[in-house]
Write a protein that holds these residues in place. Sequence first.
Motif, PDB file in Angstrom:
ATOM      1  N   GLY A   1      -0.275  59.730  19.514  1.00 36.33           N
ATOM      2  CA  GLY A   1      -1.661  59.461  19.168  1.00 36.33           C
ATOM      3  C   GLY A   1      -2.680  60.400  19.776  1.00 36.33           C
ATOM      4  O   GLY A   1      -3.872  60.265  19.540  1.00 36.33           O
ATOM      5  N   GLN A   2      -2.233  61.376  20.552  1.00 36.24           N
ATOM      6  CA  GLN A   2      -3.141  62.320  21.211  1.00 36.24           C
ATOM      7  C   GLN A   2      -3.007  63.700  20.578  1.00 36.24           C
ATOM      8  O   GLN A   2      -1.901  64.228  20.442  1.00 36.24           O
ATOM      9  N   ARG A   3      -4.141  64.277  20.210  1.00 37.08           N
ATOM     10  CA  ARG A   3      -4.152  65.631  19.634  1.00 37.08           C
ATOM     11  C   ARG A   3      -4.141  66.649  20.764  1.00 37.08           C
ATOM     12  O   ARG A   3      -5.010  66.619  21.651  1.00 37.08           O
ATOM     13  N   LEU A   4      -3.167  67.537  20.759  1.00 39.28           N
ATOM     14  CA  LEU A   4      -2.986  68.528  21.822  1.00 39.28           C
ATOM     15  C   LEU A   4      -3.108  69.938  21.262  1.00 39.28           C
ATOM     16  O   LEU A   4      -2.504  70.254  20.234  1.00 39.28           O
ATOM     17  N   GLU A   5      -3.872  70.774  21.955  1.00 40.66           N
ATOM     18  CA  GLU A   5      -3.993  72.190  21.580  1.00 40.66           C
ATOM     19  C   GLU A   5      -2.773  72.948  22.091  1.00 40.66           C
ATOM     20  O   GLU A   5      -2.346  72.746  23.232  1.00 40.66           O
ATOM     21  N   ILE A   6      -2.233  73.811  21.266  1.00 40.14           N
ATOM     22  CA  ILE A   6      -1.105  74.638  21.679  1.00 40.14           C
ATOM     23  C   ILE A   6      -1.656  75.889  22.353  1.00 40.14           C
ATOM     24  O   ILE A   6      -2.404  76.656  21.752  1.00 40.14           O
ATOM     25  N   LYS A   7      -1.297  76.052  23.613  1.00 39.21           N
ATOM     26  CA  LYS A   7      -1.766  77.175  24.426  1.00 39.21           C
ATOM     27  C   LYS A   7      -0.915  78.424  24.177  1.00 39.21           C
ATOM     28  O   LYS A   7      -1.434  79.530  24.135  1.00 39.21           O
ATOM     29  N   ALA A   8       0.401  78.227  24.038  1.00 41.73           N
ATOM     30  CA  ALA A   8       1.297  79.380  23.894  1.00 41.73           C
ATOM     31  C   ALA A   8       2.519  79.017  23.067  1.00 41.73           C
ATOM     32  O   ALA A   8       3.033  77.903  23.157  1.00 41.73           O
ATOM     33  N   ILE A   9       2.965  79.977  22.283  1.00 39.35           N
ATOM     34  CA  ILE A   9       4.261  79.878  21.611  1.00 39.35           C
ATOM     35  C   ILE A   9       5.232  80.649  22.493  1.00 39.35           C
ATOM     36  O   ILE A   9       5.109  81.871  22.645  1.00 39.35           O
ATOM     37  N   LEU A  10       6.145  79.938  23.127  1.00 34.56           N
ATOM     38  CA  LEU A  10       7.064  80.552  24.081  1.00 34.56           C
ATOM     39  C   LEU A  10       8.211  81.267  23.383  1.00 34.56           C
ATOM     40  O   LEU A  10       8.703  82.281  23.878  1.00 34.56           O
ATOM     41  N   SER A  11       8.635  80.737  22.244  1.00 39.45           N
ATOM     42  CA  SER A  11       9.643  81.403  21.424  1.00 39.45           C
ATOM     43  C   SER A  11       9.620  80.779  20.040  1.00 39.45           C
ATOM     44  O   SER A  11       9.070  79.693  19.842  1.00 39.45           O
ATOM     45  N   GLN A  12      10.189  81.499  19.095  1.00 39.50           N
ATOM     46  CA  GLN A  12      10.309  80.974  17.736  1.00 39.50           C
ATOM     47  C   GLN A  12      11.536  81.583  17.092  1.00 39.50           C
ATOM     48  O   GLN A  12      11.950  82.688  17.431  1.00 39.50           O
ATOM     49  N   TRP A  13      12.141  80.813  16.163  1.00 39.22           N
ATOM     50  CA  TRP A  13      13.334  81.281  15.483  1.00 39.22           C
ATOM     51  C   TRP A  13      13.485  80.506  14.183  1.00 39.22           C
ATOM     52  O   TRP A  13      12.802  79.521  13.953  1.00 39.22           O
ATOM     53  N   ARG A  14      14.366  80.991  13.346  1.00 38.99           N
ATOM     54  CA  ARG A  14      14.619  80.357  12.048  1.00 38.99           C
ATOM     55  C   ARG A  14      16.109  80.034  11.960  1.00 38.99           C
ATOM     56  O   ARG A  14      16.954  80.823  12.373  1.00 38.99           O
ATOM     57  N   THR A  15      16.391  78.855  11.424  1.00 36.11           N
ATOM     58  CA  THR A  15      17.765  78.432  11.159  1.00 36.11           C
ATOM     59  C   THR A  15      17.814  77.953   9.708  1.00 36.11           C
ATOM     60  O   THR A  15      16.763  77.835   9.065  1.00 36.11           O
ATOM     61  N   PRO A  16      19.000  77.631   9.193  1.00 42.75           N
ATOM     62  CA  PRO A  16      19.054  77.074   7.841  1.00 42.75           C
ATOM     63  C   PRO A  16      18.233  75.775   7.710  1.00 42.75           C
ATOM     64  O   PRO A  16      17.776  75.433   6.627  1.00 42.75           O
ATOM     65  N   GLN A  17      18.026  75.079   8.819  1.00 44.05           N
ATOM     66  CA  GLN A  17      17.252  73.835   8.821  1.00 44.05           C
ATOM     67  C   GLN A  17      15.750  74.096   8.666  1.00 44.05           C
ATOM     68  O   GLN A  17      15.021  73.259   8.162  1.00 44.05           O
TER      69      GLN A  17
END
Length: 70
Positions: free
Chosen positions: A24-40
């Motif tokens: 129920g709390q809206r949170l600002e994203i400060k940093a994207i630490l990593s990202q990746w893509r999978t079949p999902q």
Amino acid sequence: MTDIVECHSEFEYAEKPVTLTWQGQRLEIKAILSQWRTPQGKWFHVQTDDMQTFKLLYDEAADTWHINPL
């Protein structure tokens, strides 16, 4: 309850998550630490302004977000 992630999109949807709603709390994203893509779908490991970390999944086939606290 539906997981809510707001994101910045230019060339394709879900390029950069910018906020998430957790317990129920809206949170600002400060940093994207990593990202990746999978079949999902697209995965993001993010840190919010209050220093919480989450793993986000955008399931492209279902067009839904999943938020997992770490």
